[in-house]
Design a protein around this motif. Structure first.
Motif, PDB file in Angstrom:
ATOM      1  N   GLU A 193      50.192  36.845  46.614  1.00  0.00           N
ATOM      2  CA  GLU A 193      50.599  35.902  47.662  1.00  0.00           C
ATOM      3  C   GLU A 193      49.498  35.741  48.712  1.00  0.00           C
ATOM      4  OE1 GLU A 193      55.472  36.183  47.703  1.00  0.00           O
ATOM      5  OE2 GLU A 193      54.358  37.400  49.140  1.00  0.00           O
ATOM      6  N   ILE A 194      48.865  36.836  49.091  1.00  0.00           N
ATOM      7  CA  ILE A 194      47.790  36.772  50.095  1.00  0.00           C
ATOM      8  C   ILE A 194      46.621  35.960  49.567  1.00  0.00           C
ATOM      9  CG2 ILE A 194      46.053  38.150  51.299  1.00  0.00           C
ATOM     10  CD1 ILE A 194      48.253  40.357  51.533  1.00  0.00           C
ATOM     11  N   VAL A 195      46.215  36.222  48.336  1.00  0.00           N
ATOM     12  CA  VAL A 195      45.082  35.501  47.739  1.00  0.00           C
ATOM     13  C   VAL A 195      45.380  34.008  47.637  1.00  0.00           C
ATOM     14  CG1 VAL A 195      43.801  35.156  45.589  1.00  0.00           C
ATOM     15  CG2 VAL A 195      44.128  37.460  46.488  1.00  0.00           C
ATOM     16  N   SER A 196      46.589  33.676  47.198  1.00  0.00           N
ATOM     17  CA  SER A 196      46.917  32.277  46.932  1.00  0.00           C
ATOM     18  C   SER A 196      47.398  31.506  48.156  1.00  0.00           C
ATOM     19  CB  SER A 196      47.997  32.187  45.857  1.00  0.00           C
ATOM     20  OG  SER A 196      49.230  32.690  46.352  1.00  0.00           O
ATOM     21  N   GLY A 197      47.921  32.225  49.147  1.00  0.00           N
ATOM     22  CA  GLY A 197      48.521  31.548  50.296  1.00  0.00           C
ATOM     23  C   GLY A 197      49.874  30.938  49.956  1.00  0.00           C
ATOM     24  N   ASN A 223      56.984  30.320  40.338  1.00  0.00           N
ATOM     25  CA  ASN A 223      56.715  31.647  39.797  1.00  0.00           C
ATOM     26  C   ASN A 223      55.218  31.917  39.927  1.00  0.00           C
ATOM     27  OD1 ASN A 223      56.254  33.911  38.199  1.00  0.00           O
ATOM     28  ND2 ASN A 223      57.891  33.389  36.784  1.00  0.00           N
ATOM     29  N   LEU A 224      54.859  32.549  41.027  1.00  0.00           N
ATOM     30  CA  LEU A 224      53.457  32.832  41.324  1.00  0.00           C
ATOM     31  C   LEU A 224      52.838  33.754  40.273  1.00  0.00           C
ATOM     32  CD1 LEU A 224      51.010  32.655  43.224  1.00  0.00           C
ATOM     33  CD2 LEU A 224      51.999  34.581  44.505  1.00  0.00           C
ATOM     34  N   GLU A 274      41.006  29.552  40.762  1.00  0.00           N
ATOM     35  CA  GLU A 274      41.837  28.415  41.159  1.00  0.00           C
ATOM     36  C   GLU A 274      43.097  28.879  41.886  1.00  0.00           C
ATOM     37  OE1 GLU A 274      42.523  25.505  38.062  1.00  0.00           O
ATOM     38  OE2 GLU A 274      40.485  25.817  37.291  1.00  0.00           O
ATOM     39  N   LEU A 275      43.426  30.163  41.776  1.00  0.00           N
ATOM     40  CA  LEU A 275      44.571  30.715  42.495  1.00  0.00           C
ATOM     41  C   LEU A 275      44.264  30.865  43.987  1.00  0.00           C
ATOM     42  CD1 LEU A 275      47.455  31.897  42.090  1.00  0.00           C
ATOM     43  CD2 LEU A 275      46.366  34.150  41.999  1.00  0.00           C
ATOM     44  N   LEU A 276      42.992  31.054  44.315  1.00  0.00           N
ATOM     45  CA  LEU A 276      42.587  31.270  45.705  1.00  0.00           C
ATOM     46  C   LEU A 276      42.977  30.086  46.575  1.00  0.00           C
ATOM     47  CD1 LEU A 276      41.119  33.010  47.799  1.00  0.00           C
ATOM     48  CD2 LEU A 276      38.969  31.964  47.021  1.00  0.00           C
ATOM     49  N   ASP A 277      43.554  30.392  47.727  1.00  0.00           N
ATOM     50  CA  ASP A 277      43.976  29.373  48.691  1.00  0.00           C
ATOM     51  C   ASP A 277      42.823  28.411  48.957  1.00  0.00           C
ATOM     52  OD1 ASP A 277      44.780  27.909  50.943  1.00  0.00           O
ATOM     53  OD2 ASP A 277      45.685  29.645  51.922  1.00  0.00           O
ATOM     54  N   PRO A 278      43.020  27.114  48.713  1.00  0.00           N
ATOM     55  CA  PRO A 278      41.945  26.131  48.926  1.00  0.00           C
ATOM     56  C   PRO A 278      41.429  26.108  50.363  1.00  0.00           C
ATOM     57  CG  PRO A 278      43.791  25.122  47.767  1.00  0.00           C
ATOM     58  CD  PRO A 278      44.228  26.499  48.168  1.00  0.00           C
ATOM     59  N   ALA A 279      42.245  26.541  51.309  1.00  0.00           N
ATOM     60  CA  ALA A 279      41.827  26.547  52.714  1.00  0.00           C
ATOM     61  C   ALA A 279      40.689  27.543  52.957  1.00  0.00           C
ATOM     62  CB  ALA A 279      43.015  26.871  53.619  1.00  0.00           C
ATOM     63  N   VAL A 280      40.543  28.549  52.104  1.00  0.00           N
ATOM     64  CA  VAL A 280      39.472  29.535  52.290  1.00  0.00           C
ATOM     65  C   VAL A 280      38.447  29.519  51.163  1.00  0.00           C
ATOM     66  CG1 VAL A 280      40.886  31.088  53.681  1.00  0.00           C
ATOM     67  CG2 VAL A 280      40.819  31.386  51.224  1.00  0.00           C
ATOM     68  N   ARG A 281      38.773  28.883  50.061  1.00  0.00           N
ATOM     69  CA  ARG A 281      37.909  28.916  48.872  1.00  0.00           C
ATOM     70  C   ARG A 281      36.496  28.433  49.167  1.00  0.00           C
ATOM     71  NH1 ARG A 281      40.234  25.452  44.461  1.00  0.00           N
ATOM     72  NH2 ARG A 281      41.947  26.909  44.678  1.00  0.00           N
TER      73      ARG A 281
END
Length: 152
Positions: A34-38, A46-47, A62-69
């Motif tokens: 959840e932290i990684v993906s946001g 289903n994360l 691609e799982l990484l939150d786009p806001a930080v990627r």
């Protein structure tokens, strides 16, 4: 066995009400993803299955939150891949397949290489009554039992 992907409940607790330290490892794995993906792991998304599919297709980042990627260095992106792999190790179906927390910290800090996770139980296709009927047709018995399981 199939779970609905909601929350932080480990499969053994959801199915049997069994409580153990490895349940906390499962919850930690969900939280890490959840932290990684946001994004939250919930009934409508289903994360764990999403993370597994990306991992299997070698598209974990691609799982990484786009806001930080976009602001991550290549070294940071490598750390993220490891965190996702560790998160998937923590959400394994069997408590014996999950790492102990004492091993998770060295994995997260690249002091120990994480193992390859197996497909988490929440990624298995759910059996529907139609599937069960089709399975029944291939056997010699004419009996059918459907059990609905609910978490405690």
């Amino acid at each position: 066995v199939s779970c609905d992907g909601s929350g932080y409940m480990s499969p053994e607790y959801a199915m049997d009400g069994m409580v153990s330290f490895m349940q906390d490892v499962y919850s930690f794995g969900v939280l890490l993803l959840e932290i990684v993906s946001g994004r939250r792991n919930q009934r409508s998304f289903n994360l764990i299955a999403h993370a597994w599919n990306l991992y299997e297709e070698n598209r974990s980042l691609e799982l990484l939150d786009p806001a930080v990627r976009g602001g991550c260095s290549p070294a940071e992106l490598e750390h993220v891949k490891t965190w996702i792999q560790v998160g998937l190790l923590c959400v394994q179906e069997s408590p014996s397949q999950r790492p102990q927390m004492a091993a998770v910290i060295p994995m997260l800090s690249h002091q120990q290489a994480p193992g390859r996770p197996l497909r988490p139980v929440v990624c298995m296709p759910a059996r529907t009554p139609v599937d069960l009927l089709n399975m029944e047709e291939n056997t010699s018995s004419n009996e059918l039992t459907i059990t609905n399981l609910e978490g405690r």
